[in-house]
Design a protein around this motif. Sequence first.
Motif, mmCIF file in Angstrom:
data_model
loop_
_atom_site.group_PDB
_atom_site.id
_atom_site.type_symbol
_atom_site.label_atom_id
_atom_site.label_comp_id
_atom_site.label_asym_id
_atom_site.label_seq_id
_atom_site.Cartn_x
_atom_site.Cartn_y
_atom_site.Cartn_z
ATOM 1 N N TYR A 260 0.901 -1.179 -0.082
ATOM 2 C CA TYR A 260 0.055 -0.156 -0.117
ATOM 3 C C TYR A 260 0.940 1.275 0.030
ATOM 4 C CZ TYR A 260 -4.041 -2.713 0.153
ATOM 5 O OH TYR A 260 -5.249 -3.472 -0.044
ATOM 6 N N THR A 261 0.327 2.186 -0.901
ATOM 7 C CA THR A 261 1.209 3.412 -0.682
ATOM 8 C C THR A 261 0.177 4.461 -0.881
ATOM 9 O OG1 THR A 261 2.814 4.930 -1.782
ATOM 10 C CG2 THR A 261 1.513 3.445 -3.165
ATOM 11 N N SER A 262 0.555 5.809 -0.594
ATOM 12 C CA SER A 262 -0.333 6.921 -0.725
ATOM 13 C C SER A 262 -0.634 7.425 -2.046
ATOM 14 C CB SER A 262 0.140 8.029 0.201
ATOM 15 O OG SER A 262 0.417 7.725 1.594
ATOM 16 N N GLY A 381 24.542 4.989 -2.353
ATOM 17 C CA GLY A 381 23.250 5.061 -3.230
ATOM 18 C C GLY A 381 22.315 6.130 -2.413
ATOM 19 N N SER A 382 21.352 6.660 -3.157
ATOM 20 C CA SER A 382 20.415 7.681 -2.284
ATOM 21 C C SER A 382 19.102 7.511 -3.275
ATOM 22 C CB SER A 382 20.877 9.161 -2.785
ATOM 23 O OG SER A 382 19.911 9.802 -2.451
ATOM 24 N N VAL A 383 17.990 7.379 -2.318
ATOM 25 C CA VAL A 383 16.673 7.193 -2.732
ATOM 26 C C VAL A 383 15.492 7.811 -2.077
ATOM 27 C CG1 VAL A 383 16.470 5.104 -1.544
ATOM 28 C CG2 VAL A 383 15.281 5.394 -3.378
ATOM 29 N N GLY A 384 14.552 8.104 -2.574
ATOM 30 C CA GLY A 384 13.325 8.474 -2.017
ATOM 31 C C GLY A 384 12.791 9.938 -2.283
ATOM 32 N N GLU A 385 13.876 10.910 -2.490
ATOM 33 C CA GLU A 385 13.429 12.318 -2.746
ATOM 34 C C GLU A 385 14.686 12.982 -3.233
ATOM 35 O OE1 GLU A 385 13.590 14.452 0.902
ATOM 36 O OE2 GLU A 385 14.336 12.753 1.909
ATOM 37 N N PRO A 386 14.322 14.114 -4.061
ATOM 38 C CA PRO A 386 15.439 14.623 -4.591
ATOM 39 C C PRO A 386 16.836 14.932 -3.712
ATOM 40 C CG PRO A 386 13.352 15.693 -5.315
ATOM 41 C CD PRO A 386 13.058 14.708 -4.165
ATOM 42 N N ASP A 408 22.347 7.709 -7.529
ATOM 43 C CA ASP A 408 21.054 8.471 -7.034
ATOM 44 C C ASP A 408 19.741 7.713 -7.675
ATOM 45 O OD1 ASP A 408 18.848 10.055 -6.327
ATOM 46 O OD2 ASP A 408 19.520 12.045 -7.358
ATOM 47 N N THR A 409 19.234 6.970 -7.207
ATOM 48 C CA THR A 409 18.310 6.219 -7.836
ATOM 49 C C THR A 409 16.823 6.604 -7.869
ATOM 50 O OG1 THR A 409 17.801 4.834 -5.696
ATOM 51 C CG2 THR A 409 19.633 4.287 -7.328
ATOM 52 N N TRP A 410 16.134 6.838 -9.057
ATOM 53 C CA TRP A 410 14.848 7.213 -8.981
ATOM 54 C C TRP A 410 14.027 5.889 -9.294
ATOM 55 C CZ3 TRP A 410 10.651 6.519 -12.217
ATOM 56 C CH2 TRP A 410 9.506 7.212 -12.059
ATOM 57 N N TRP A 411 12.867 6.010 -8.569
ATOM 58 C CA TRP A 411 11.847 4.956 -8.667
ATOM 59 C C TRP A 411 10.597 5.260 -7.793
ATOM 60 C CZ3 TRP A 411 11.471 0.156 -5.689
ATOM 61 C CH2 TRP A 411 12.453 0.017 -4.561
ATOM 62 N N THR A 413 7.030 3.212 -5.499
ATOM 63 C CA THR A 413 6.408 1.736 -5.112
ATOM 64 C C THR A 413 5.869 1.413 -6.408
ATOM 65 O OG1 THR A 413 5.939 2.907 -3.116
ATOM 66 C CG2 THR A 413 4.511 1.043 -3.393
ATOM 67 N N GLU A 414 5.313 1.956 -7.227
ATOM 68 C CA GLU A 414 4.740 1.448 -8.528
ATOM 69 C C GLU A 414 5.719 0.714 -9.576
ATOM 70 O OE1 GLU A 414 4.063 4.201 -7.068
ATOM 71 O OE2 GLU A 414 2.048 5.031 -7.247
ATOM 72 N N THR A 415 6.979 1.342 -9.441
ATOM 73 C CA THR A 415 7.783 0.700 -10.578
ATOM 74 C C THR A 415 8.672 -0.664 -10.062
ATOM 75 O OG1 THR A 415 9.894 1.958 -9.736
ATOM 76 C CG2 THR A 415 8.052 3.159 -11.591
ATOM 77 N N GLY A 513 9.771 17.433 -8.646
ATOM 78 C CA GLY A 513 9.036 17.053 -7.366
ATOM 79 C C GLY A 513 7.660 16.440 -8.051
ATOM 80 N N ARG A 514 6.778 16.312 -7.031
ATOM 81 C CA ARG A 514 5.420 15.441 -7.381
ATOM 82 C C ARG A 514 4.490 16.696 -7.971
ATOM 83 N NH1 ARG A 514 4.791 9.696 -6.786
ATOM 84 N NH2 ARG A 514 2.634 10.365 -6.906
ATOM 85 N N VAL A 515 3.573 16.312 -8.728
ATOM 86 C CA VAL A 515 2.494 17.177 -9.381
ATOM 87 C C VAL A 515 1.037 16.982 -8.770
ATOM 88 C CG1 VAL A 515 3.222 17.632 -11.468
ATOM 89 C CG2 VAL A 515 1.819 15.782 -11.227
HETATM 90 O O1 PRX Z 1 8.709 11.583 -6.524
HETATM 91 C C1 PRX Z 1 9.372 10.842 -6.550
HETATM 92 C C2 PRX Z 1 10.388 10.602 -5.198
HETATM 93 O O2 PRX Z 1 9.454 9.556 -4.488
HETATM 94 C C3 PRX Z 1 8.388 9.049 -5.350
HETATM 95 C C4 PRX Z 1 8.180 7.617 -5.122
HETATM 96 O O3 PRX Z 1 7.911 7.638 -3.702
HETATM 97 P P1 PRX Z 1 7.670 6.013 -3.138
HETATM 98 O O4 PRX Z 1 6.588 5.333 -3.883
HETATM 99 O O5 PRX Z 1 7.678 6.157 -1.613
HETATM 100 O O6 PRX Z 1 9.156 5.178 -3.390
HETATM 101 C C5 PRX Z 1 10.017 5.736 -2.754
HETATM 102 C C6 PRX Z 1 11.324 4.779 -3.101
HETATM 103 C C7 PRX Z 1 11.372 4.220 -4.322
HETATM 104 C C8 PRX Z 1 8.849 9.464 -6.695
HETATM 105 O O7 PRX Z 1 7.500 9.683 -7.377
HETATM 106 N N1 PRX Z 1 11.522 9.866 -5.375
HETATM 107 C C9 PRX Z 1 12.134 8.439 -5.282
HETATM 108 N N2 PRX Z 1 13.415 8.483 -5.608
HETATM 109 C C10 PRX Z 1 13.700 9.860 -6.105
HETATM 110 C C11 PRX Z 1 12.883 10.608 -5.910
HETATM 111 N N3 PRX Z 1 12.870 11.957 -6.114
HETATM 112 C C12 PRX Z 1 14.089 12.351 -6.597
HETATM 113 N N4 PRX Z 1 15.069 11.503 -6.756
HETATM 114 C C13 PRX Z 1 14.885 10.323 -6.310
HETATM 115 N N5 PRX Z 1 16.217 9.441 -6.618
#
Ligand code: PRX
Length: 643
Positions: A260-262, A381-386, A408-411, A413-415, A513-515
């Motif tokens: 589950y995610t928001s 590694g970094s993850v979760g936000e910019p 710096d890894t972008w992803w 919950t959905e991916t 960031g998020r829209v």
């Molecule tokens: O806005 C992006 C940000 O976290 C969102 C996804 O959040 P969540 O589903 O909780 O998963 C986080 C862990 C994978 C994204 O839509 N986000 C995640 N990684 C990055 C990021 N924003 C910037 N840089 C990142 N490396």
Amino acid sequence: MNKSKLIKKGNLYYPTKEFKKRALLNSSKIYLEAAKNPIKFWEKLAKELFWQKKWKKAFLHNPPYFKWFVGGKLNITENCLDRNLEKKKNKVAFIWEPEPTGERERYFTYYDLYREVNKLANALKKLGVKKGDRVGIYLPMIPEVIISMLACARIGAIHVVVFSAFSSQALNIRLQDTKAKILITSDGYYRRGKVINLKQNADKGVNGTEVKKIIVVRRTGNEVFWQKNRDFWWEELVKNEKDFCPPATMDSEDTLFILYTSGSTGKPKGVVHTSGGYMVQANFTAKWIFDLKEDDIFWSMADVGWVTGHTYSCYGPLLAGTTFVIFEGAPDWPAPDRWAQIIEKYGVTTFYTAPTAIRMFEKYGADLIKKYKFDTLQILGSVGEPIDTAAWKWYFKKVGKERCPIVDTWWQTETGGILITSLPGIGPFKPAFTGIPFPGLKFDILDDKGKSLPAGKEGNLVLLPPFAPSLLRGVYKNPKKYLKTYWSEYGNKIYFTSDTAYKDKNGLIRIVGRVDDVIKVAGHRITTGELENAIAQHPDITESAVVGVHDEIKGEVPVAFVVSKEKKKEKDIEKEVKEEIRKVIGPIALPKKVYVVPDLPKTRSGKIMRRILRKLFTGEELGDLSTLANPESVKKIKEIIAK
Ligand code: PRX
């Protein structure tokens, strides 16, 4: 050991020759090869894993639905465990570091883990769990959380992990939605030296659900309420079980887990991940992005309650056959350098954390970590936000000693797995830029009309076909939400990420960031609607609005504006509102400030103008207020904030 500093060219960093030589991937040719035929590329990767039966077709697109490795049969645990018994039977799969410093760590070899998983799988079967059944897992970061997930996967049950710091109500919603009949939890867990009675939360959480049996891990030894014939101690259940349970045959598209995610509304949504595609992506992203080789020790700090924990503290590193660390506690407890002690203690080679943690480490001061050489570290590694440039540089210099590439890894919950990053043996690495799409993926940045934007222009980040094998296949029991959230902005052939981003001239992507209404509090995803729903449970509050504001450490934090029908002291209302949020969601979502206001700024159609509230808080220029139905509310709120 890699001793040289990264090569700097302008504001880009590149791996050294020495680093490249050792890296699993070191040539950008991989991107070209993958781009030529992404489907073939993923197929080639999938072939490296063990399938009970090979797929007939690699990718099937019936927009907005799609499938990967159609007709393929597998069991992910055969790849995580059985396959590793051949060559790595006695290799350590993971090391568990407990929170109390006086307690000994525990090591699980691949063989140990294999046996524990099989035993629990057999026990679950005896309790009546069948393929496709949902099993709730409400456990802290202890070895049993990994064993539980894998035991479910072994028999084809779908695991639904609920973060242990979530409240009983949050647990209840998830159990209700999935109709889970079994819950796995523990008597308690340690948090900053205190024992938290988790069983008590679990007991409340199962009220009104279909949960008939609760398996309880003995972790803290605190007293718990016990319901005969419903509650079972883990150790007694598995004691006499056999070391082998035949792996269920799963279709590539059968569900592996729901997490589950928001979402964009107040109700959390169950993101559905399938078996085959997820396995392929988890394996190759873990292996290539963290460059996992035979002698590596990988530590991802995230809790298994989040997707990062699913993919990089369980499936990914196990598929890659690596050794990883999991940690029960907080990284700054009992001493602010606990995290550094752990890196040193186990000789961690790859460390993966979130910008919020990096900023917290930084705040404690560089003096604190002066004594650490961190010379085992190879990759950060970094993850979760910019990650902002300042935090990036601190991490690079003070922890990585300018020797370690930062991925710096972008992803999301959905991916299910990482989709954008620079690869460590290829680069380049640029502060505040996440990197380029992983080989085999196609992203674009579009304007509102769907036009592809050139470098430097900010727009919406989208993923194009054939997407990614691990991309979500649905929102549990909510197909409308699936369509609306991901496949409606640009039609049903383009996956909309809800993030804005831009590219630099080298094609490196910067996430802005998020829209939507999602705010990232210390990397955790929460929507303002979810918080407003929680606040609405307070009997005296008639209306509320929550906005996300910048925070030095947490990135963003919620601030709430509430209208109360009872004249009470503001402090009391603030306390009660916070209590409500703690009860409904959990402590991670607590607002920084709660303002009691007489009225909220609204448009004539009654829409609350959160944008104005945010600006009032930050003191920014408010802009045009002419569309407001009640402009006088703004002045009053301004006075309240100033007080
Ligand atoms: O806005 C992006 C940000 O976290 C969102 C996804 O959040 P969540 O589903 O909780 O998963 C986080 C862990 C994978 C994204 O839509 N986000 C995640 N990684 C990055 C990021 N924003 C910037 N840089 C990142 N490396």
